[in-house]
Design a protein around this motif. Structure first.
Motif, PDB file in Angstrom:
ATOM      1  N   SER A 118       0.845  -1.195   0.000  1.00  0.00           N
ATOM      2  CA  SER A 118       0.000   0.000   0.000  1.00  0.00           C
ATOM      3  C   SER A 118       0.879   1.242   0.000  1.00  0.00           C
ATOM      4  N   THR A 129      -2.836   3.668  -2.134  1.00  0.00           N
ATOM      5  CA  THR A 129      -3.223   3.485  -0.736  1.00  0.00           C
ATOM      6  C   THR A 129      -4.730   3.392  -0.573  1.00  0.00           C
ATOM      7  N   CYS A 156      -5.977  -0.079  -1.549  1.00  0.00           N
ATOM      8  CA  CYS A 156      -5.604  -1.095  -0.567  1.00  0.00           C
ATOM      9  C   CYS A 156      -6.442  -0.979   0.704  1.00  0.00           C
ATOM     10  N   ALA A 157      -6.751   0.240   1.089  1.00  0.00           N
ATOM     11  CA  ALA A 157      -7.596   0.435   2.268  1.00  0.00           C
ATOM     12  C   ALA A 157      -9.002  -0.084   2.014  1.00  0.00           C
ATOM     13  N   LEU A 162      -5.873  -2.366   4.371  1.00  0.00           N
ATOM     14  CA  LEU A 162      -4.438  -2.205   4.569  1.00  0.00           C
ATOM     15  C   LEU A 162      -4.086  -0.730   4.638  1.00  0.00           C
ATOM     16  N   SER A 163      -3.376  -0.343   5.664  1.00  0.00           N
ATOM     17  CA  SER A 163      -2.968   1.048   5.809  1.00  0.00           C
ATOM     18  C   SER A 163      -1.699   1.315   5.011  1.00  0.00           C
ATOM     19  N   GLU A 164      -1.380   2.588   4.800  1.00  0.00           N
ATOM     20  CA  GLU A 164      -0.205   2.961   4.006  1.00  0.00           C
ATOM     21  C   GLU A 164       1.065   2.369   4.607  1.00  0.00           C
ATOM     22  N   SER A 212      -0.405  -8.369   9.756  1.00  0.00           N
ATOM     23  CA  SER A 212       0.452  -7.225  10.139  1.00  0.00           C
ATOM     24  C   SER A 212       1.922  -7.492   9.805  1.00  0.00           C
TER      25      SER A 212
END
Length: 538
Positions: free
Chosen positions: A456, A484, A487-488, A493-495, A514
């Protein structure tokens, strides 16, 4: 007798065996495929490719030749629908408006359902395998084999009767429901007795005058001759499944003349010209092998699991078996994984066969098969899954997936687990979304033949981590940076985060894992049964 060598011997040249061969070629693994038949069976057998199978063939670059063949499969009408009546002449369409889902619709992926009978699909696959340099030996039979800790020695007999020997590192048995290889190994399985016995008669007879422009996938005939009529080309080629009682008669009691007479009775037209093109017996008994692997021998497709065709899961599940197994074999042969990775094949695929068996069994009643419930057929139907859940919306649990579910998970390793949606969970198939404005490139197209990191946002730290991991383990990784926001939305998913995708498009480490750059090497070693030093490549 001299002994040749190949890394993999595939036994069986049907849908699953040919798919296995194409997947081996995709992963750069030399192979020999043997098939005792010199020509394909004329019986149509499986008739459609589920969307997940379409995604696998898309990965192999086969979408266009398959769709080209499919365009000429039907001469009239469309595929789908169900009729019922005492004869075909008096049969009426069923109201399927309450049936969940629709063939062809696939918002979760880049492929669609394709109607293409197996007898027309297999030549497409065989031609592609040959064009890509595959060693296909039709008319060649495996007569005996011996296995040891380092491989399998096979004796082969060609059409002329000449014998030869082949030494293979691994053998993949795609030799059908009766699997002589499975039988020779003494592998037992979970079985359920048949509910019905049929003679499958493939015949040429023009039914267009009786259908009046209508079409169906299956027609249930409830009259003097009971059975099913299945579409092949919707005009003059059909499969007639004649129900019989094995306590009173045998398949030998059904020569072509009797089959033709039974078809005339089913249709309700005594003067109908009928040409019997082929026939064979089958039943709805089920089998799932207790072992999918014995040393260096693996079972795929019908050799590993058999069930009724209701739902069309059989051949499609077999292709998914090969998709799961072959990348693991390639990784072990290339030294990019330890032998323990191969244990995950049975842990991941056997539960999917159990699901397919259970779901096909719930389709035994014709009306229930099409979502029409009555007091007589409703028992157990609350457990019915849609095709998307059976084929795509599930989660693998094995040592080849980071376990992020916690100690209180109701699904231990090796048991089926389904998800409501694909949102980037470890073990599930990577969520699909189009990554170009023209909607021609899917996220699934970014996967394989290597492991893939989808990142991301900026990916420099992940590229550096991938390079370190390759130096430490010998494992090649492809890295893609994605927007990003996408993906979020699709992965949660975070950056700066990443997911690790296996070559079979399933997430080895999803957003819930994670994953960090610092732990990438250790993660690969854990998932691939590796030491932290390169293993000699083949």
């Amino acid at each position: 007798m001299t002994t040749a060598h190949a890394p993999v011997l595939v036994v069986g040249g049907g849908l699953v065996g040919l798919s296995t061969a194409l997947l081996l070629e995709y992963h750069g693994v030399p192979y020999v495929l043997v098939e005792r038949r010199a020509t394909a069976s004329p019986l149509p057998r499986s008739r459609g490719l589920h969307t997940r199978t379409g995604e696998i063939f898309r990965q192999l670059g086969l979408t266009e030749p398959i769709e080209q063949a499919a365009r000429s499969a039907l001469k009239a009408g469309k595929f789908g629908g169900a009729w019922q009546g005492e004869t075909l002449r008096t049969a009426e369409p069923l109201d399927l408006s309450g049936m969940a889902g629709a063939l062809g619709a696939n918002p979760d992926g880049p492929a669609r359902f394709v109607f293409l009978p197996q007898v027309q699909l297999e030549p497409v696959l065989a031609a592609a395998a040959r064009e890509r340099g595959g060693d296909l030996r039709f008319g060649t039979e495996l007569t005996e084999f011996t296995a040891d800790d380092s491989g399998v020695t096979a004796t082969l007999r060609d059409e002329s009767g000449q014998l030869s020997q082949l030494r293979a590192d691994y053998l993949i048995a795609a030799d059908g429901a009766g699997s002589p290889i499975r039988t020779a190994l003494g592998i037992t399985g979970w079985e359920l007795p048949p509910t019905n016995h049929y003679i499958n008669v493939f015949a040429r007879t023009d039914l267009t005058g009786l259908l009046h422009g209508g079409s169906f996938s299956q027609c249930d005939i409830t009259g003097a001759v009971r059975g099913l009529v299945l579409s092949k080309n919707n005009t003059d080629e059909w499969s007639f499944h004649l129900e019989y009682d094995p306590a009173a008669e045998t398949p030998a009691d059904y020569p072509p003349r009797r089959c033709a007479d039974a078809i005339a009775t089913m249709v309700g037209a005594d003067d109908l010209p009928i040409e019997v093109l082929g026939h064979s017996a089958w039943d709805t008994g089920t089998f799932v092998a207790d072992e999918y692997r014995r040393g260096r021998i693996f079972l795929v497709g019908d050799a590993a699991h058999r069930h009724a065709p209701w739902g069309g899961f059989g051949g499609n599940t077999g292709v998914a078996d090969a998709h799961n197994l072959v990348w693991k074999l390639a990784a072990v042969l290339d030294g990019e994984a330890g032998p323990g990775l191969l244990d995950s094949y049975a842990a991941e695929r056997r539960p999917r066969a159990v699901v397919a068996v259970e779901q096909a069994r719930l389709g035994t009643d014709f009306l229930a098969r099409y979502g029409i419930l009555t007091p007589e057929n409703s028992a157990g139907q609350e457990h019915r899954l849609d095709a998307g859940q059976v084929m795509t919306r599930f989660r693998y649990t094995s040592a080849a997936v980071l376990d992020t579910r916690g100690d209180d998970s109701p699904n231990p390793e090796g048991t089926p687990e389904h998800v409501g949606a694909l949102t980037g969970q470890s073990g599930t198939r990577l969520p699909h979304w189009w990554i170009d404005a023209a909607q021609t490139v899917s996220t699934l197209d970014l996967c394989g033949p290597e492991l893939t990191l989808l990142v991301s946002g900026p990916a420099e730290s992940w590229r550096e981590a991938a390079a370190r991991a390759q130096r430490a383990t010998g494992v090649e990784l492809t890295v893609h940076a994605l927007p990003t926001a996408d993906c979020a939305a699709h992965l949660g998913l975070s950056e700066g985060g990443a997911v690790l995708v296996r070559p079979d498009q399933h997430l080895a480490a999803g957003a819930d894992a994670s994953l960090t750059p610092a732990w990438l090497t250790e993660t690969l070693c854990l998932l691939l049964d590796l030491e932290r030093s390169p293993i000699t490549s083949r």
